[in-house]
Design a protein around this motif. Structure first.
Motif, PDB file in Angstrom:
ATOM      1  N   TYR A  41      44.128  37.446  30.385  1.00 40.26           N
ATOM      2  CA  TYR A  41      43.807  39.049  30.642  1.00 40.26           C
ATOM      3  C   TYR A  41      45.130  39.393  31.313  1.00 40.26           C
ATOM      4  O   TYR A  41      45.447  40.523  31.048  1.00 40.26           O
ATOM      5  N   PRO A  96      40.220  40.089  25.616  1.00 38.42           N
ATOM      6  CA  PRO A  96      40.712  39.797  26.848  1.00 38.42           C
ATOM      7  C   PRO A  96      39.711  40.222  27.939  1.00 38.42           C
ATOM      8  O   PRO A  96      39.354  40.101  28.871  1.00 38.42           O
ATOM      9  N   VAL A  97      39.071  41.598  27.547  1.00 39.12           N
ATOM     10  CA  VAL A  97      38.288  42.362  28.468  1.00 39.12           C
ATOM     11  C   VAL A  97      36.890  41.608  28.360  1.00 39.12           C
ATOM     12  O   VAL A  97      36.221  41.709  29.582  1.00 39.12           O
ATOM     13  N   MET A 141      57.539  49.495  31.370  1.00 45.49           N
ATOM     14  CA  MET A 141      57.348  50.912  31.846  1.00 45.49           C
ATOM     15  C   MET A 141      58.451  50.905  33.189  1.00 45.49           C
ATOM     16  O   MET A 141      59.070  52.206  33.215  1.00 45.49           O
ATOM     17  N   LEU A 201      36.535  45.284  36.506  1.00 51.03           N
ATOM     18  CA  LEU A 201      36.613  44.091  37.103  1.00 51.03           C
ATOM     19  C   LEU A 201      37.436  42.868  36.859  1.00 51.03           C
ATOM     20  O   LEU A 201      38.247  42.241  37.590  1.00 51.03           O
ATOM     21  N   MET A 202      38.094  42.869  35.729  1.00 47.36           N
ATOM     22  CA  MET A 202      38.877  42.035  35.158  1.00 47.36           C
ATOM     23  C   MET A 202      40.537  42.211  35.782  1.00 47.36           C
ATOM     24  O   MET A 202      41.381  41.530  36.058  1.00 47.36           O
ATOM     25  N   ASP A 203      40.748  43.474  35.950  1.00 47.88           N
ATOM     26  CA  ASP A 203      42.102  43.980  36.766  1.00 47.88           C
ATOM     27  C   ASP A 203      42.019  43.497  38.075  1.00 47.88           C
ATOM     28  O   ASP A 203      43.000  42.902  38.523  1.00 47.88           O
ATOM     29  N   PRO A 210      57.084  57.149  30.066  1.00 48.00           N
ATOM     30  CA  PRO A 210      57.166  55.849  29.650  1.00 48.00           C
ATOM     31  C   PRO A 210      55.938  55.157  29.899  1.00 48.00           C
ATOM     32  O   PRO A 210      55.604  54.104  29.458  1.00 48.00           O
ATOM     33  N   LYS A 222      39.884  41.000  39.326  1.00 45.94           N
ATOM     34  CA  LYS A 222      39.799  39.521  39.371  1.00 45.94           C
ATOM     35  C   LYS A 222      41.290  39.014  38.921  1.00 45.94           C
ATOM     36  O   LYS A 222      41.767  37.730  39.595  1.00 45.94           O
ATOM     37  N   ARG A 225      36.785  46.003  32.166  1.00 46.09           N
ATOM     38  CA  ARG A 225      38.160  46.305  32.398  1.00 46.09           C
ATOM     39  C   ARG A 225      38.571  46.391  33.986  1.00 46.09           C
ATOM     40  O   ARG A 225      39.505  45.699  34.454  1.00 46.09           O
ATOM     41  N   ALA A 274      40.722  32.296  30.461  1.00 44.41           N
ATOM     42  CA  ALA A 274      40.442  33.608  30.001  1.00 44.41           C
ATOM     43  C   ALA A 274      40.952  34.715  30.968  1.00 44.41           C
ATOM     44  O   ALA A 274      41.602  35.755  30.627  1.00 44.41           O
ATOM     45  N   THR A 275      40.883  34.587  32.377  1.00 43.68           N
ATOM     46  CA  THR A 275      41.487  35.246  33.310  1.00 43.68           C
ATOM     47  C   THR A 275      43.044  35.629  33.349  1.00 43.68           C
ATOM     48  O   THR A 275      43.586  36.625  33.331  1.00 43.68           O
ATOM     49  N   PRO A 324      52.539  44.064  30.402  1.00 43.33           N
ATOM     50  CA  PRO A 324      53.394  45.236  29.906  1.00 43.33           C
ATOM     51  C   PRO A 324      53.683  46.326  30.644  1.00 43.33           C
ATOM     52  O   PRO A 324      54.544  47.124  30.270  1.00 43.33           O
ATOM     53  N   PHE A 343      32.462  36.068  36.249  1.00 40.66           N
ATOM     54  CA  PHE A 343      33.028  36.963  37.104  1.00 40.66           C
ATOM     55  C   PHE A 343      33.205  36.384  38.609  1.00 40.66           C
ATOM     56  O   PHE A 343      32.092  35.423  39.052  1.00 40.66           O
ATOM     57  N   ARG A 377      48.260  47.919  26.469  1.00 43.25           N
ATOM     58  CA  ARG A 377      46.900  47.495  26.699  1.00 43.25           C
ATOM     59  C   ARG A 377      45.938  47.548  25.714  1.00 43.25           C
ATOM     60  O   ARG A 377      45.098  46.725  25.564  1.00 43.25           O
ATOM     61  N   ALA A 393      47.996  39.862  28.888  1.00 44.04           N
ATOM     62  CA  ALA A 393      47.983  40.731  28.075  1.00 44.04           C
ATOM     63  C   ALA A 393      47.806  42.187  28.475  1.00 44.04           C
ATOM     64  O   ALA A 393      48.420  43.114  27.976  1.00 44.04           O
ATOM     65  N   ARG A 394      47.135  42.355  29.810  1.00 43.08           N
ATOM     66  CA  ARG A 394      46.982  43.725  30.129  1.00 43.08           C
ATOM     67  C   ARG A 394      47.797  44.190  31.442  1.00 43.08           C
ATOM     68  O   ARG A 394      47.834  45.392  31.560  1.00 43.08           O
ATOM     69  N   GLN A 395      48.169  43.341  32.048  1.00 40.63           N
ATOM     70  CA  GLN A 395      49.167  43.562  33.210  1.00 40.63           C
ATOM     71  C   GLN A 395      50.636  43.468  33.038  1.00 40.63           C
ATOM     72  O   GLN A 395      51.454  44.378  33.479  1.00 40.63           O
TER      73      GLN A 395
END
Lengths: 593, 593
Positions: free
Chosen positions: A562, B584-585, A573, A348-350, B569, A352, A346, A558-559, A569, B593, B577, A565-567
């Motif tokens: 990520y 994704p992770v 906020m 490292l993917m953040d 929030p 990358k 997680r 894939a990156t 959202p 990587f 996430r 999906a993960r950033q």
């Protein structure tokens, strides 16, 4: 000791597969064939990895030393600077008549990332010179250009920018440095400037200071500020160096990082200065350089993030600790490598997904700067003006976060200077502050840029996102779900925030300004979302065409997934924070903090 | 130079108005009248502000120096340590029979915050001793307690914890340090330990090292680890100091921060060690101390944040720069103070609302530790075990962010060491790493604590939130909207995340672990949300009762509203996430990587 490998393949992918530079029609871009840009990037990468990166820790450890008015740079810096000059790297985007290579600004940005990643403190000596030379190129007389540019383009002479004084940073209207006309066309400059990067050092024959000062009797405040050329050594008619000018380094600051760069207190004691541009129009002259300078600093955020990330990945593959909960991956060893653990991935993917997205964002910005300059394209100029505070503020904040996350992968070793990870964090910290602190970037974005020309540029941005989504939706359900839909949702959040500012900012501007920082970050996420959607599409196309390196393009997809999906959202906020308005932010009396 | 003022009024508000400590029925708490705790806090505050804080920058600048095996602490540390000892601060929560004052742990936590905020590197010498003495108190024989505790409680002897080795940090099963039985009940300890805080220094007559090591022939891995007492000087039968033991400091590390604390490489060359607790049960002995130790580190995050915040506020009130867009606030001066600007306020409110919420969280946690220890309350023990990784991970991450934000308020001056703001950031960085890196905290939370006793403790937590909401909803529409509703929404997000883990973690544990870090942060926000709701209620009650200092309670309400509106929030983002799952992770091969 950390190492650095320039991501040349990545840069090439962005230039050619994503931005398709040779098809843009920008004058000069027709020469940017992949083989040409590839050769340049490889050479720049070699210099970065083999010469500059090994000096990074040395620069941090030794720092700069002031003795008897002379600043000694760390061991090896001088030789590396000569190597950089010999390679012609200092002037690649300057006109040929001044010794440059007249390449597009985007190439200077691309290689600038590598230099900065390898050794930020070192790269700044050339970076500041580039900024000062650009100012002279744009605003100087023919005589000034002929006198200063050839030596600055070659970095035989370096340059500085002198803005800050002890009592004024952001608010330059409070400036006290004086410039008194001498009746012969020159001015007598007196005052003290602080935080002057590369203000004094031992790597150049001369240092050309650009100094903001006030001519007595001129307008009050910021409108009475003029810009001056103040050389360390005066230059004779024949171009040789003359007398030492009345400028000296009073002190070098002890800083959190970038120890290899001398941050000087500069004292001007009746120094001879030459007006650059018009009287009282000093800020305007500075502002024309601002998009480039701020993009360059944004790039530093990305650069430190990438350098830190590369080392974190190497460590995560090498360090054996714990076991994969789904089954040992290194059963014959005493433990599995760190990289099997989901939370390490997680982190490292953040890093990358930020780093690669940000690289595309910065290079896209640089293309717009070329478009604005080489084609006098007002729309491109408007768009990059809008996006500049986002590039600077978002990329340096997130870049810093990445260096902290990379340091964290090392556990306790991340805190020990010997391992070099602390330096990335300490060096990256400055980019959030200089060239306009990030809060000021947010203010610039929301207080000025958003409303420019009736919101024309931000509407053009939304149009761009919309048309990408329209052009790329429906063809592939996976791409829709993974890229198009998240981008649409994030862009909608951004629009809602803009709408909130419009509806509530008029009755109370604090309703907009209290949300400015969140807006800058939202905007950054949407931009990186757009970059990832574009990169995802390019990767898909390459795969469909049977590209040789399938793994590279699969990894890009894939990156990108990520990031989406993960950033992305985060935009919801930021919107919620913005929509809570000024009240929670402004409620307290100053005394009650 | 930065200054520090202990927030005694705030601590008192939490102890008495919010947690109502004297009404808890915990043995010993009946003595904690407001006048009693107030007097202690004032004295601790005085020592912190007047003695420890002025040494903070000195400790950073001078650092510790190793010469001929002896570590010299920075100027003034020794005298301050004597002053701390003389005031009886080192043993306030230890039993009277060993020279302590038998006060509740919550008091030790409350004053520990002040010491740590004033000078973290200094406070660690006592903090480590406290941890080592607690271990001996809990697991030592009567003889061991009599031999070591009186001198450790007084800090005439200090203590250390020796876990990490060069090749193993988190994964202590890989440990190589050996403990060979000598047949006389003692063991011969050989090996190297690293990152040993306060491992060697000049402030104590003796240093009592607690060392994890393996007895040859014991079980493989972590199950074969035992804990040993290894004194620097052996202790004679009569309590006097005997021969120097075979333990020495090989090196002190150059670190990013906490320079005033000596971080040592400790070499054990056949040193004499005494088994503490049972053979092969060393980890269990360490774990009984873990809740306290981790709460203490969480408190460091808060402490650095508060110290940095206090200075940022002072700077923001003092520094004149720019004008309030809604009209000049300092029309007779050259500019308005920074604090008029909405984005500066946003940054300060982020810090203030975190710091005050986190203080309540930590003190609540300390009360539960007292409840668990003094009443053998298994539910309290379960709840604090669940919350410990949240306190440690969330509070140190956010505390660090606050120091970065405080530094940012200073602009360029924040980067210059002379101003002291960089030190808060550099010192705060370590708390995210030691005592279990924050990723490990997240793993502990999601991988172990959540499911303990069938999820009993997390269900109890949700019940607590629910009953607070039920008891306090409906009476006041403003309180409902500002506090109850946001808390409900955030708690619902947290429950949804827990549900996601339950439904998806069984088929693939990575679905839970990939979201562990986000879960830890969500949980932290919900806890601070609960704290703010409780503080908001207490402030409302105080105002209704006509409390003397209305501004204090109004400020609490406004700060709470800020946290609820601007921080809670984040839970929705973390949930999104988490719900994107492991895919994704985990998508990339390590090579990509």
């Amino acid at each position: 000791m950390p190492s650095y490998t320039a991501p040349t393949k990545d840069t090439q992918f962005i230039l050619h597969d994503v931005l398709k530079v040779t098809e843009t029609g920008i004058p000069g871009y027709e020469e940017m064939e992949a083989s040409f840009t590839g050769a340049i990037l490889e050479e720049a990468g070699k210099l970065s990895g083999e010469v500059l990166a090994p000096l990074n820790v040395i620069g941090d450890t030794e720092g700069c030393v002031l003795e008897n008015g002379v600043v000694r740079t760390p061991a090896g810096f001088k030789e590396a600077f000569e190597e950089m000059k010999a390679g012609g790297w200092t002037g690649i985007d300057f006109p040929e008549e001044f010794g440059g290579q007249n390449m597009p600004y985007v190439m200077s940005t691309a290689v600038g990332e590598y230099f900065s990643a390898a050794n930020q403190a070192f790269a700044m000596y050339q970076g500041l010179t580039h900024g000062a030379a650009s100012a002279i190129l744009t605003h100087g007389t023919e005589d000034q250009k002929a006198t200063y540019l050839p030596n600055m383009v070659s970095c035989d002479w370096t340059g500085t920018m002198n803005l800050t004084e002890p009592h004024c940073g952001t608010d330059l209207g409070l400036m006290r440095t004086k410039a008194e006309p001498q009746g012969d066309g020159t001015y007598r400059i007196s005052g003290q400037k602080i935080f002057i990067s590369a203000g004094e050092h031992d790597m150049a024959e001369n240092i050309i200071h650009l100094v903001l000062a006030k001519i007595p009797g001129g307008p009050e405040g910021i409108k009475g500020v003029s810009l001056f050329i103040v050389p360390k050594f005066l230059v004779n008619e024949d171009g040789s160096l003359g007398a030492r000018n009345g400028v000296s380094c009073g002190k070098i600051e002890e800083k959190m990082g970038i120890h290899g760069n001398s941050t000087c207190v500069m004292n001007y004691d009746g120094a001879t200065g030459y007006l650059l541009g018009e009287e009282h129009k000093g800020m305007r002259a500075m502002f024309t350089m601002m998009n480039e300078a701020r993009l360059g600093v944004g790039m530093q955020g990305l650069a430190q993030a990438d350098a830190a990330y590369q080392n974190a990945v190497a460590y995560a593959k090498d360090r054996l600790q714990g076991r994969d909960v789904t089954g040992a991956k290194n059963p014959d060893g005493p433990a599995d490598p760190l990289i099997v653990h989901p939370d390490i991935r997680r982190a490292l993917m953040d890093q990358k997904s930020f780093t690669e997205g940000a690289r595309a964002f910065a290079l896209w910005g640089a293309v717009m700067i070329d478009q604005a300059h080489r084609m006098s394209d007002a729309d491109a100029d408007g768009m990059i003006s809008l996006l500049t505070p986002v590039i600077k503020g978002f990329m340096t904040d997130k870049g810093y976060d990445c260096t902290v996350a990379a340091q964290q992968v090392y556990g306790g070793h991340g805190y020990i200077e010997e391992w070099g990870m602390s330096q990335f964090t300490r060096d990256a910290r400055i980019a959030m502050i200089y060239e306009g602190a990030n809060g000021v970037q947010a203010l610039d974005l929301v207080g000025r840029k958003l409303a420019q020309q009736g919101g024309k540029h931000v509407m053009a941005f939304f149009e761009l996102v919309k048309s990408f989504c329209k052009d790329n939706a429906g063809a592939d359900a996976g791409f829709d779900k993974d890229f198009v839909e998240p981008l649409k949702a994030a862009s909608k959040d951004l629009q809602a925030a803009g709408m909130y500012f419009m509806q509530n900012g008029v009755k109370n501007p604090n309703n907009a300004l209290a949300g400015s920082y969140d807006f800058m970050h939202m905007f950054g996420h949407v931009c990186l979302g757009l970059m990832w959607a574009m990169m995802g599409k390019a990767a898909q196309e390459a795969l469909a065409e049977g590209a040789a390196d399938a793994a590279f393009h699969e990894t890009k997809l894939a990156t990108g997934r990520y990031y989406m999906a993960r950033q992305l959202p985060a935009t919801a906020m930021h919107l919620a924070r913005i929509q809570s308005g000024a009240e929670p932010v402004m409620a307290l009396e100053a005394a009650n903090f």
